[in-house]
Design an enzyme around this catalytic site. Structure first.
Site, mmCIF file in Angstrom:
data_model
loop_
_atom_site.group_PDB
_atom_site.id
_atom_site.type_symbol
_atom_site.label_atom_id
_atom_site.label_comp_id
_atom_site.label_asym_id
_atom_site.label_seq_id
_atom_site.Cartn_x
_atom_site.Cartn_y
_atom_site.Cartn_z
ATOM 1 C CD GLU A 132 -33.149 38.774 61.776
ATOM 2 O OE1 GLU A 132 -33.323 37.553 61.772
ATOM 3 O OE2 GLU A 132 -33.841 39.572 62.455
ATOM 4 C CG ASN A 171 -30.640 36.709 64.486
ATOM 5 O OD1 ASN A 171 -31.304 36.723 63.469
ATOM 6 N ND2 ASN A 171 -31.073 37.222 65.619
ATOM 7 C CD GLU A 183 -37.330 48.696 65.453
ATOM 8 O OE1 GLU A 183 -36.180 48.987 65.790
ATOM 9 O OE2 GLU A 183 -37.617 47.695 64.770
ATOM 10 N NE ARG A 203 -30.330 32.705 66.920
ATOM 11 C CZ ARG A 203 -31.262 32.823 65.981
ATOM 12 N NH1 ARG A 203 -31.228 32.064 64.910
ATOM 13 N NH2 ARG A 203 -32.232 33.699 66.104
ATOM 14 C CG HIS A 224 -44.136 39.814 64.477
ATOM 15 N ND1 HIS A 224 -44.244 40.813 63.533
ATOM 16 C CD2 HIS A 224 -45.111 40.068 65.400
ATOM 17 C CE1 HIS A 224 -45.230 41.633 63.873
ATOM 18 N NE2 HIS A 224 -45.778 41.202 64.993
ATOM 19 C CE LYS A 276 -34.174 41.828 68.704
ATOM 20 N NZ LYS A 276 -35.271 41.030 69.161
#
Lengths: 641, 532
Positions: free
Chosen positions: A261, A276, A186, A278, A221, A116
């Site tokens: 996202e 992502n 973050e 996939r 989440h 990330k």
């Protein structure tokens, strides 16, 4: 051309991939752990390879075994599904190195997006907006695992003081889940919405956006309700986000299906969260509004075909909403459940799609994700889709394990949801676990009366005599149930000499309800002139009640408990099946009320067993690594008093 | 198929009057039953509960299969006798683990569950039913023993209790004792003679002599537990086979024992589907005449009791004051004899004798529905041999070996009571509707007969007849006979197995028939059926 695909996954997605493969004339090979030996996706497979063991680490996460299975079974391609090895570049490389076709993006792109931290750096340089991080993050802030996904290893921190602890906990969870303890901090955007763009790229330089999905309804989440299009996205924003997603994909040379996202802030600004690499769990909503088969596109792209015109020039038609049915109890902190799904019936309705990993009678093992099925509804409008999906769910029978079904129905009928006024904090504000007060009483009455009808139907002696007939009536027939979250409920009933229900009580109190003649599967209860049918399924130990008032699982309390079944006094038992992660106390130790004693891992989540009262630990019965079943004693605590 | 007609008119004055009269009696009956539930009185019930004990009926309810029926027998035994109504004991037929059993429970809240002469009679009757029908016999024991002031009426006949337990055992009928409390002295032989014995920790007390008696007899110091506690009997004496932790555990063990008995019914199962009657049983309340002198058609009763109201009548045109025929009740084939116009003439007696023989020939149980004033008297009938014809009927009834079930619908007078299988003729079950009367003859007739005899006696001795005294005598006698012929009086003396709300008749007969089929059904053989 691909002729035989090994599906390196399990449950509903393994079936989903196999379905499209079959439609294309492609054979599939399943792989399965020992726990999945009898699973639906294995029963349906024409070829299957066993992966010995039960834990994910021993089975579905074993790159070497999965690749060997593909080679051994003559597969020429591998589809990873989602989760497990789907975003593991080493796996993609191993597949490619073995001479097989990898139905997924290039490993390099996976690697770039896998971290990330690295992904955000790339995006920032590609001009895609990202959230401030590290010291610039400020508070509230979000601690995330770099290698994470699905909300694991994620913590919201509202002050400096909480930060160190959260970082440590997130790192530990990330280490145990992903083998990588790297975390970052973050900014946390309050009332943000989760909007993602489904993008698709082929090997010929085409890269398109298949529009957005909104996944703001989340618990811990993790998404549980997803839809497309998003009520918060207009044409302008859709174009902007689509362009950003395409830019993101192009920046890493992406090929195949991917999802970018974004966090959409209340002020209309959006920030890149992660990509992502996939197929997503929620891909069906995109399929239903675009009419595309994303798995078929993945295969075409992997075979080197260019994206077809329908994908290059996609359009949105109507609205689709998906819910994830999970074996968990939302009212009990989403406590994961496992066991047998005694009944799983969703009414066959036009425009309702069910992607499921189980059928009635199948087991949900405790070792993997708690999601076992997705239900997706399509309608011309959003409100129409919500209504249809809520109806389909509320008319369903899901018995044997606790699920989030009722919660999902409440979400879909919630005014804020219907107004499109949602964000990732929706479920914290609206837990959607409330039940209409007292409906458990009706459920218990229904269970008692139907149980009565069943037992009377089966008797060999005096079957024609009115149920419970007495010439001298001294008491009601009584049945006791144990309902999770409610406790013991005692139902009393009496039939008259004509076989009609003459009297009903709950916990000794008369109920202002009349009952029709109980049938062996349902009974009509009438309150204030309105009759509601309660469907009841009687199992060995439980009664499952479904009605418009919701669904209930009632444990039948034995009239004659064996004297020794009460167990050792003071013993603390496992609340669910799982494996012991840590034992935090030792024999002889003094503990205070609420002190954590044992940490148990089940269904990918950590659960603490805490001391109900102060006292001394007199016996420790488990050790780390032990598998335990529900109700198994973990340790014995001697009360101080 | 011969479906009985629906001839009841709910709007008729007679129906309404009958129904109102019967409802009054049913309300009175229900009131008495409700009083039973407080046993010997609320304070004794409260004390019993405070000790953590279940009431007799609570024990039975737990023992029974959930939702199964329970036919309590002679619940009002003792009414009008000076002994407690209910006789400090609950008896009845119920289903335990799928097996119909005879259950007997002492009611310790009623004079400590002591056995008085009525209790003894009730107990012996329950055992008789268990023996005749091969029903496993379960005894829920908690009794202070004999009611000592009446010991002279109990001691000698009471020995039969223990005799019959072991006799049943010898006949292959299982006997089980769950001992909830005291079972001492003679009472100790209840568990003592039973096949299976469950005793409860700290609760059961089973000994021949308690600590005071032992002290008096031998000088030995002792206590309840060492003399007769459950643990001692389970570990040391071996008098207990099962050691229960508490009452519920004892009942669990009792059910466990029955489950393993493998007790099988020797009779055939139901033959038909057992369809409900076509007409509403509620209407039974309007059928029996409130005025005993007005007969009613028993077919109207049968139409609301028997399967599908389907009645194949035998000899419908002959001896029409007695209705005979074949039908099924809850699937069980039965032959029915039911009085119509009350009186039994020569033809009726002959018809009954022939019909009873036919039922024996085909191993078909018989149901007697009594509403009889007796055999016809008078010169013509005597000369035609009413004694001889009545004797044939009584002979047939007495020597019939198929099970008989009798219900007194309204009247059972004179030798009609015998011919229609009254108590002395051994019906397996005998129930009485609350409106029914039972006596040697009607009160007015009896008083009249006494008056005539007195008048003749005075005349023969040349004494003046005191009309005033005669009127007073007649009134007194009529009142006494009326009172003593009432259903409540008869049930109080255990001359039946209980009063029955007419609407429960089908259920009670169905349960009775199921119970009798636990034994084999074998008719009397010998001669061919005599045509009469």
């Amino acid at each position: 051309m691909i002729n035989r695909v090994l599906v390196a996954n399990r449950g509903e997605i393994a079936r989903r991939v196999a379905r499209t493969c079959a439609a294309l004339g492609i054979e599939t090979v399943a792989v399965f752990s020992d726990a999945d030996e009898d699973a639906l996706f294995v029963r349906e497979a024409t070829r299957a390879v066993r992966l010995p063991g039960t834990s994910s680490a021993d089975t579905y996460l074993r790159i070497d075994l999965v690749v060997a299975a593909a080679l051994k079974s003559g597969a020429d391609a591998v589809h990873p599904g989602y989760g497990f090895l789907a975003e593991n570049p080493a796996f993609a490389e191993a597949v490619i190195d073995a001479g097989l076709t990898w139905i997924g993006p290039p490993p390099s792109a996976m690697r770039s997006m896998g971290s990330k931290i690295e992904a955000k750096r790339l995006m920032r340089s590609a001009g895609v907006p990202v959230l401030p991080e590290g010291d610039e993050a400020g508070f509230p802030a979000l601690v995330k695992a770099s290698a994470g996904g699905g909300g694991r290893g994620m913590r919201i921190v509202r002050s400096e003081a909480e930060l160190a602890g959260a970082v440590e906990a997130a790192a530990r969870e990330a280490e145990s889940a992903f083998g990588d303890g790297t975390v970052f901090v973050e900014r946390y955007v309050e009332r943000g919405r989760h909007i993602e763009i489904q993008m698709f790229a082929d090997q010929h330089g085409n890269c398109v956006s298949l529009f957005e999905r909104e996944c703001s309804i989340q618990r811990r989440h993790q998404k549980i309700v997803e839809e497309s299009p998003s009520p918060a996205v207009n044409e302008v924003l859709r174009a902007e986000m689509g362009a950003a997603a395409v830019a993101a994909a192009r920046s890493v040379g992406y090929v195949g299906a991917g999802t970018v996202e974004f966090l959409l802030a209340p002020d209309g600004r959006f920030y890149f969260l992660e990509m992502n690499t996939r197929l997503q769990v929620e891909h069906p909503v995109t399929e239903l509004v675009t009419g595309l088969d994303l798995v078929a596109l993945q295969i075409a792209v992997a075979e080197g075909s260019p994206l077809p015109p329908a994908a290059l020039h996609p359009t949105v038609n109507g609205h689709a909403i998906e819910v994830r049915l999970c074996a968990e109890d939302p009212a009990a902190g989403y406590l994961p459940q496992s066991g047998r799904v005694v009944d799983f019936d969703i009414p066959a309705l036009a425009n309702v799609r069910v992607d499921t990993g189980v059928m009635s009678g199948d087991d949900i093992p405790p070792y993997y994700d708690s999601m076992f099925a997705k239900v997706i509804a399509w309608a011309p409008t959003r409100s129409g889709a919500a209504r249809l999906l809520a109806f389909a769910l509320s008319s369903s029978r899901v018995h044997g394990v606790a699920t989030n079904r009722d919660q999902l129905v409440q979400v879909l009928r919630h005014p804020e949801f219907l107004a499109g006024d949602i964000d990732t904090g929706f479920l914290e504000r609206n837990p959607c676990t409330e039940r209409v007060d007292g409906t458990h009483r009706l459920a218990a009455v229904a269970a008692a009366l139907v149980g009565q009808a069943r037992s009377r139907e089966q008797v060999a002696v005096l079957p024609l005599v009115p149920s419970g007939w007495r010439n001298v009536t001294s008491q009601d027939q009584t049945v006791e149930f144990d309902i999770v979250g409610i406790g013991l409920v005692s139902v009393g009933y009496r039939f008259d000499r004509n076989g009609a229900v003459a009297r009903l009580t709950v916990d000794g109190e008369p109920l202002g309800v009349t009952a029709g003649t109980p049938l062996t599967g349902s009974v009509l209860l009438t309150e204030n002139g309105v009759s509601t049918r309660f469907h009841v399924r009687i199992g060995d130990q439980h009664a499952y009640v479904d009605s418009l008032e919701g669904s209930w699982t009632l444990r039948l309390v034995d009239r004659f408990p064996l004297p020794d079944s009460a167990g050792l006094a003071g013993s603390l038992v496992a609340p669910m099946p799982g494996s012991i992660l840590r034992v935090l106390v030792e024999t002889g130790q003094q503990v205070i009320p609420g002190q954590p004693l044992v940490v148990l891992e089940a269904m990918k989540m950590e659960h603490q067993v805490v001391a109900p009262s102060g006292g001394t630990v007199t016996q420790v019965l488990v050790a780390p690594g032990n598998q335990v079943s529900t109700g198994q004693a973990l340790l014995v605590l001697e009360d101080k008093s | 198929m011969a479906i009985l007609a629906d001839r009841v008119d709910e709007r008729s004055d007679a129906y309404r009057a009958n129904r109102a009269a019967l409802q009054t009696l049913i309300d009175q009956h229900d009131e008495l039953l409700a009083q039973l539930l407080v046993g010997g009185g609320q304070q004794y019930v409260d004390r019993h509960r405070k000790r953590g004990k279940l009431l007799a009926r609570e024990r039975i309810e737990l023992l029974l299969d959930r939702d199964s029926p329970f036919l309590e027998l002679s619940p009002l035994a003792g009414w009008g006798t000076g002994f407690p109504t209910g006789a400090s004991m609950v008896t009845g037929v119920g289903v335990v683990e799928g097996h119909e059993c005879m259950i007997v429970a002492n009611d310790p809240t009623s004079r400590g569950g002591a056995i008085n002469p009525i209790t003894l009679r009730k107990n012996l009757r329950a055992m008789e039913i268990a023996r005749e029908n091969r029903l496993p016999f379960i005894n829920l024991v908690e009794s202070g023993g004999a009611d000592l002031p009446t010991q002279s009426e109990i001691f000698i006949p009471g020995g039969r209790t223990f005799h019959d337990i072991t006799e049943m055992s010898s006949l292959g009928i299982p006997t089980i004792a769950l001992v909830f409390g005291n079972s001492t002295a003679g009472g100790a032989y209840v568990p003592g003679m039973s096949d299976y014995v469950v005793m409860i920790n700290q609760r059961s007390k089973v000994f021949l002599g308690g600590p005071p008696l032992v002290k008096m007899a031998t000088g030995e110091e002792s206590d309840d537990e060492s003399l007769g506690g459950a643990e001692m009997h389970a570990r040391v004496s071996g008098s207990a086979d099962y050691f229960a932790l508490d009452e519920r555990d004892a009942i669990r063990l009792g059910r466990q024992i029955v489950r393993r008995l493998g007790h099988r019914k020797l009779g055939p199962g139901p033959r038909g589907p057992g369809s409900a009657p076509r007409y509403d049983p509620e209407q039974l309340l309007g059928i029996p005449s409130s005025d005993l002198r007005i007969p009613f058609d028993p077919r109207d009763v049968l139409a609301r009791i028997i399967d599908d109201s389907d009645f194949d009548e035998f000899k419908p045109l002959y001896g029409t004051s007695l209705v005979t025929g074949f039908c099924e009740i809850m699937g069980y084939p039965v032959g029915v004899l039911a009085n119509h116009h009350g009186v039994l003439f020569n033809e009726e007696a002959d018809k009954a004798a022939q019909f009873i023989q036919l039922a024996n020939q085909s191993d078909t149980p018989l149901v007697f529905l009594q509403n009889t004033t007796g055999y016809m008297v008078g010169k013509d009938f005597e000369q035609r041999g009413i004694i001889k014809d009545g004797a044939k009927m009584i002979n047939a009834v007495a020597n019939s070996s198929v099970p008989h079930l009798t219900v007194n619908l309204a009247a059972s007078y004179g030798a009609g009571n015998y011919g229609m299988c009254g108590r002395a003729y051994g019906p397996r079950f005998l129930f009485t509707w609350p409106n029914a009367r039972t006596a040697v003859m009607g009160p007015a007739q009896l008083a009249g007969v006494m008056s005539i005899v007195a008048r003749e006696s005075a005349a023969s001795m040349g004494r003046p007849f005191d009309e005033e005294a005669d009127a007073a005598m007649r009134a007194g006698v009529e009142e006494q006979i009326e009172r003593e012929s009432l259903a409540l009086f008869m049930t109080g003396k255990l001359y039946d197995d209980g009063l029955l709300d007419p609407r429960d008749t089908r259920t009670a007969l169905g349960m009775g028939l199921s119970a009798v089929h636990t034994n084999e059904i074998a008719g009397q053989r010998g001669y061919g059926v005599f045509r009469m």
